[in-house]
Design a protein around this motif. Structure first.
Motif, short mmCIF file in Angstrom:
data_model
loop_
_atom_site.label_atom_id
_atom_site.label_comp_id
_atom_site.label_asym_id
_atom_site.label_seq_id
_atom_site.Cartn_x
_atom_site.Cartn_y
_atom_site.Cartn_z
N GLU A 101 0.83 -1.21 0.00
CA GLU A 101 0.00 0.00 0.00
C GLU A 101 0.86 1.26 0.00
N ASN A 102 2.04 1.15 0.59
CA ASN A 102 2.96 2.28 0.54
C ASN A 102 3.51 2.49 -0.86
N ILE A 103 3.86 1.40 -1.50
CA ILE A 103 4.46 1.53 -2.84
C ILE A 103 3.45 2.17 -3.79
N PHE A 104 2.19 1.77 -3.68
CA PHE A 104 1.19 2.28 -4.62
C PHE A 104 0.29 3.34 -3.99
N MET A 105 0.83 4.00 -2.97
CA MET A 105 0.05 5.04 -2.30
C MET A 105 -0.53 6.02 -3.31
N GLY A 106 -1.81 6.23 -3.24
CA GLY A 106 -2.43 7.21 -4.13
C GLY A 106 -2.71 6.68 -5.53
N ARG A 107 -2.24 5.48 -5.82
CA ARG A 107 -2.48 4.93 -7.17
C ARG A 107 -2.87 3.48 -7.06
N MET A 108 -3.72 3.15 -6.10
CA MET A 108 -4.11 1.77 -5.87
C MET A 108 -4.81 1.19 -7.09
N ASP A 119 -5.23 -8.41 -4.85
CA ASP A 119 -4.42 -9.41 -5.56
C ASP A 119 -3.45 -8.73 -6.50
N GLU A 120 -4.01 -7.80 -7.27
CA GLU A 120 -3.21 -7.07 -8.25
C GLU A 120 -2.13 -6.24 -7.53
N LEU A 121 -2.54 -5.63 -6.43
CA LEU A 121 -1.63 -4.77 -5.66
C LEU A 121 -0.42 -5.57 -5.17
N TYR A 122 -0.68 -6.72 -4.57
CA TYR A 122 0.43 -7.52 -4.04
C TYR A 122 1.28 -8.08 -5.17
N LYS A 123 0.62 -8.45 -6.27
CA LYS A 123 1.35 -9.03 -7.40
C LYS A 123 2.33 -7.98 -7.95
N ARG A 124 1.80 -6.82 -8.19
CA ARG A 124 2.66 -5.78 -8.78
C ARG A 124 3.76 -5.34 -7.80
N SER A 125 3.41 -5.31 -6.52
CA SER A 125 4.43 -4.92 -5.54
C SER A 125 5.56 -5.94 -5.50
N GLU A 127 6.50 -7.90 -7.81
CA GLU A 127 7.30 -7.79 -9.04
C GLU A 127 8.36 -6.70 -8.90
N ILE A 128 7.91 -5.55 -8.41
CA ILE A 128 8.87 -4.44 -8.26
C ILE A 128 9.95 -4.78 -7.26
N LEU A 129 9.53 -5.34 -6.13
CA LEU A 129 10.52 -5.67 -5.10
C LEU A 129 11.50 -6.71 -5.63
N LYS A 130 11.01 -7.60 -6.50
CA LYS A 130 11.89 -8.62 -7.08
C LYS A 130 12.98 -7.97 -7.94
N THR A 131 12.59 -6.98 -8.72
CA THR A 131 13.61 -6.31 -9.53
C THR A 131 14.66 -5.66 -8.66
#
Lengths: 501, 333
Positions: A101-108, A119-125, A127-131
């Motif tokens: 929720e912090n990573i996508f703050m304001g753009r959930m 689901d989408e939020l955690y998936k995308r998060s 992915e980013i953390l993996k990079t």
């Protein structure tokens, strides 16, 4: 670097603030995929420049080109959309919600009906953390992470915006060595992905470890840009500080008097360790060091404002047991805070009430305040400190910064201090008032008050101090006196380049 | 340089005297509004400017006025106290119950006040020493004290029979034609106003409310100051409770319902600020008088009592908005 493709080109930026010119004609070029260091002393204009690039501030003059296109960032959103990520020194995250929720703050990501698509939020998060080669769980609450991990979340947040340039302001100031290593690895991997980094740090060693090029600012002017491999640490220090010290400082004291204050073995947690020093009558003892070196914390512990784990305080050979700040004040020890508006003054109250605040017994008959005595006290300091007021009944908030500072000084002189600790006594005030305060400090020292000066203003430390103690990460890294008090020596000790006893 | 300095000095002088004028107008303006309202009411109703109406109105506002003195101090410290009405009820009920139980009325009165001090100490401990915010703490105390009052009386008012004249005189007697309760209020208000301006302790309250960080960095024991402030408020609420008991000769557990909001409104209308560091007893008393006059007027003009709250609300909002505009103007200036 094979091809030096310019990502950001900042030209001739001028930024004025009331009373000062923060940047006068500064230029900066950042290539794609480079880590570019920005260095300079406090007040050199680094933050202003960063804030202009990040859209927080707008330049008064000058142009910014982004990928060859002229751009104007009206606000941070603009800059973000263009691809500029800004990680501030003070992290701006919400501790009570999850990492994702912090990573996508304001753009959930949302589902139909405006509900958050977790689901989408955690998936995308993830992915980013993996990079970022990070194994932080996106579902974890932010407050469970350590500072280093939180910083990675900040970077993830910036990257989720598809950023091409990452600005990092003093990212390592609160990291452990291990965390710094992890951060550096991360930044190098971002670099290999073609992302540029603008890196601000006081720690010169880091610049040599990490960065490709370095730009130096001084007093709002552009000094130089060099390949890191082509400069030495000394070059950098010289170009950062290479200015003549104004001759406006009062003469230093010729002899040192009696021992007033002796501190031994003062420690508290990680803030400062085994601090030991002595202060003599009539001298101004400067404390230099980077922000976060533990100078203010140490001073506050001496006064009993903050706790200490160990340490003895002797005033005129008498051991003091200070359990609260009131004890220190009764013993004639005053601490003039660095932040006059937040911590020093009662802005909505009158000048006279501010001056009397630290020692009401000065003006009280029993339980009542004697108006005449309060007036006389205020008038005495308004005159002796040359405070420009229309009336002592004027609220302090209507005064200029310099006069506010003098009111705060008056408050401390009213306790008739034996020892006065002054934390950044001239921050944010104009040159004239600064010189007046410097003259007053020397006068006080001559009258026998022991003065401890904590300042990040290098010329001030050098111009005022009879002796300088330099702190680095909570320890005293060295003491300088006489002609050894030079910017180079202080910087060397302060950045921990060499650790002498 | 010198010239520039002079210039800034001049403008700041002009600003401050402008503000000082506004400060003066704040209370003067309120006084003017009150006088105007009185003139209008005397014209509108033949019953307004009569001794009996004025006396009744004054008796009616006395307890609010006493509590307003305490509330102003709480507001100046940067807090407020929602439990005043409940403490009022608890002190009255305690005194009443003890008296009915056979205790000497004066001893019962002292114990009623002791209970109030206890409530204040609890408030002060949680707010000052632990650091819970005043809203939560005093909201809890509001329920605790009110609950205790109901428990003590099992919900129904206790009638006091044959109370000594000296006690009933507090709430119902007169001296030279002036009700004793009003005299007590005036004495407390005058002392309160004097203390507000001259007491070294209250000065510390101003420092704490103006900037609690700076206060603690000036060596002021901020938690002790807050602790004492809430005790003062509670004692004044307790006194109001005793006076209410004496006036009606009935210990009512529901006494003082809604006092907190009325008194806070009055103090704020009178110039106290929720952000602390500002407020005068004189202003708060004027605020109490204004609200009381509005209610009196509505009654005399045969307007339904249901309008009272609505109009008090509008007055409060207007007063606070005015205050806000003044503040922002001052800050940005």
């Amino acid at each position: 670097m094979p091809v030096n493709e310019v990502l950001l080109d900042v030209r001739d930026i001028v930024k004025r603030f009331p009373g000062t010119v923060a940047l006068s004609g500064v230029s900066l070029e950042i290539f794609k995929g480079e880590i570019h260091a920005l260095v300079g002393e406090n007040g050199a204009g680094k933050s202003t420049l960063m804030n202009i690039i990040g859209g927080v501030l707008q330049a008064d003059e000058g142009e910014i080109f982004w990928n060859g296109q002229k751009v104007y960032f009206a606000d941070t959103r603009h800059a973000q959309e263009a691809g500029i990520g800004f990680v501030h020194q003070e992290l701006s995250l919400c501790p009570d919600v999850s990492v994702a929720e912090n990573i996508f703050m304001g753009r959930m990501p949302v589902k139909a009906g405006g509900m958050i698509d977790y689901d989408e939020l955690y998936k995308r998060s993830s992915e980013i953390l993996k990079t970022l080669n990070s194994n932080i769980s996106p579902k974890k609450q932010l407050r469970e992470l350590n500072v280093g991990e939180q910083q990675i979340v900040e970077i993830a947040k910036a990257l989720s915006l598809n950023c091409k340039l990452l600005i990092l302001d003093e990212p390592t100031s609160s990291l452990t060595e291990n965390e710094v290593e992890i951060l550096f690895r991360l930044l190098r991997s971002l670099k290999s992905q073609g992302i540029s980094v603008l890196y601000i740090s006081h720690r010169l060693q880091e610049i040599f470890d990490l960065c490709d090029r370095v730009t130096v600012l001084r007093d709002g002017h552009y000094i130089m840009t060099r390949l890191v491999s082509e400069v030495t640490e000394n070059d950098l220090i010289l170009s950062m500080v290479g200015r003549n010290i104004d001759a406006m400082y009062p003469d230093k004291s010729e002899e040192r008097g009696q021992l007033i204050l002796k501190i031994s073995n003062l420690s508290h947690a990680d803030d400062f360790k085994n601090v030991e020093f002595e202060l003599y009558k009539g001298e101004i003892l400067g404390f230099a060091g980077l922000i976060g070196a533990g100078r203010s914390e140490m001073a506050r512990a001496i006064c009993g404002i903050d706790p200490k784990d160990s340490g003895e305080i002797y005033v005129y050979d008498q051991k003091l047991n200070i359990s609260g700040y009131g004890d220190a004040i009764r013993n004639g020890i005053g601490y003039m805070t660095e932040d006059r508006k937040e911590q020093g003054l009662f802005l909505n109250l009158e000048v006279k009430k501010n001056i009397s605040a630290a020692k009401l017994s000065n003006i009280a008959n029993g339980i009542f305040i004697d108006d005449d005595r309060e007036k006389r006290l205020a008038e005495r300091f308004v005159t002796s400190l040359n405070i420009k007021v229309s009336s002592i009944e004027q609220p302090v908030e209507s005064l200029s910064g310099g006069n506010q500072q003098k009111v705060m000084l008056g408050k401390w002189l009213a306790i008739e201090p034996r020892i006065l600790i002054m934390d950044e006594p001239t921050r944010g005030i104009d040159v004239g008032a600064k010189a007046e305060i410097h003259a007053l400090m020397r006068q006080l020292a001559e009258q026998g008050v022991g003065i401890i000066l904590i300042s990040s203003d290098m010329p001030e430390i050098i111009g005022m101090s009879d002796r300088v103690i330099v702190m680095h990460e909570g320890c005293i890294s060295g003491e300088l006196s006489g002609s050894n008090i030079t910017e180079e020596n202080i910087m060397t000790l302060a950045s921990g380049v060499c650790q002498t006893k | 340089m010198a010239q520039i300095n002079n210039e800034t000095n001049l403008t700041s002088t002009a600003k401050s005297s402008f503000w000082q004028r506004m400060m003066a107008i704040r209370e003067m303006g309120l006084l003017l509004i009150i006088i105007l309202l009185m003139i209008v009411l005397s014209l509108a109703s033949p019953h307004f400017f009569t001794a009996s109406n004025i006396t009744t109105t004054l008796i009616g506002l006395a307890t609010d006025g006493i509590i307003a003195v305490g509330m102003t101090i709480a507001l100046v410290s940067g807090g407020f106290d929602l439990s005043v009405g409940s403490v009022l009820a608890l002190s009255g009920v305690t005194t009443g119950a003890l008296y009915i139980g056979g205790m000497n009325i004066w001893l019962a009165t002292v114990l009623g006040l002791v209970i109030s001090v206890g409530c204040g100490m609890v408030n002060g401990y949680f707010i000052g020493k632990i650091g819970i915010n005043p809203m939560i703490t005093t909201l809890s105390m509001m329920n605790i004290a009110r609950g205790a009052a109901y428990v003590l009386t099992e919900g129904s008012p206790l009638s006091l029979a044959q109370t000594p004249k000296a006690f009933t005189n507090l709430g119902g007697g007169t001296v030279l034609g002036i009700p004793v309760i009003v005299l007590i209020f005036i004495v407390i208000a005058v002392i309160g106003d004097y203390m507000m301006r001259h007491s070294a302790f209250i000065r510390q309250v101003f420092y704490v409310g103006s900037n609690s960080k700076a206060a603690s960095l000036s060596g002021i024991n901020v938690s002790k100051v807050k602790f004492l402030v809430f005790i003062i408020v509670a004692v004044l609420s307790g006194i109001a409770g005793i006076l209410t008991l004496s006036r009606f000769n009935v210990a009512t557990p529901s006494a003082g319902l809604g006092t907190e909001m009325r008194v806070m409104s009055a103090a704020i209308i009178g110039g106290a600020s929720l952000s602390g560091g500002e407020g005068t007893v004189f202003g708060a008393v004027l605020g109490v008088i204004l609200l009381a006059l509005v209610n009196d007027g509505l009654v005399l003009l045969d307007v339904s009592v249901y309008w009272q709250d609505l109009i008090s609300g509008i007055i409060l909002l207007a007063a606070v908005t005015l205050d806000y505009i003044n503040h922002t103007r001052r800050r940005t200036a």
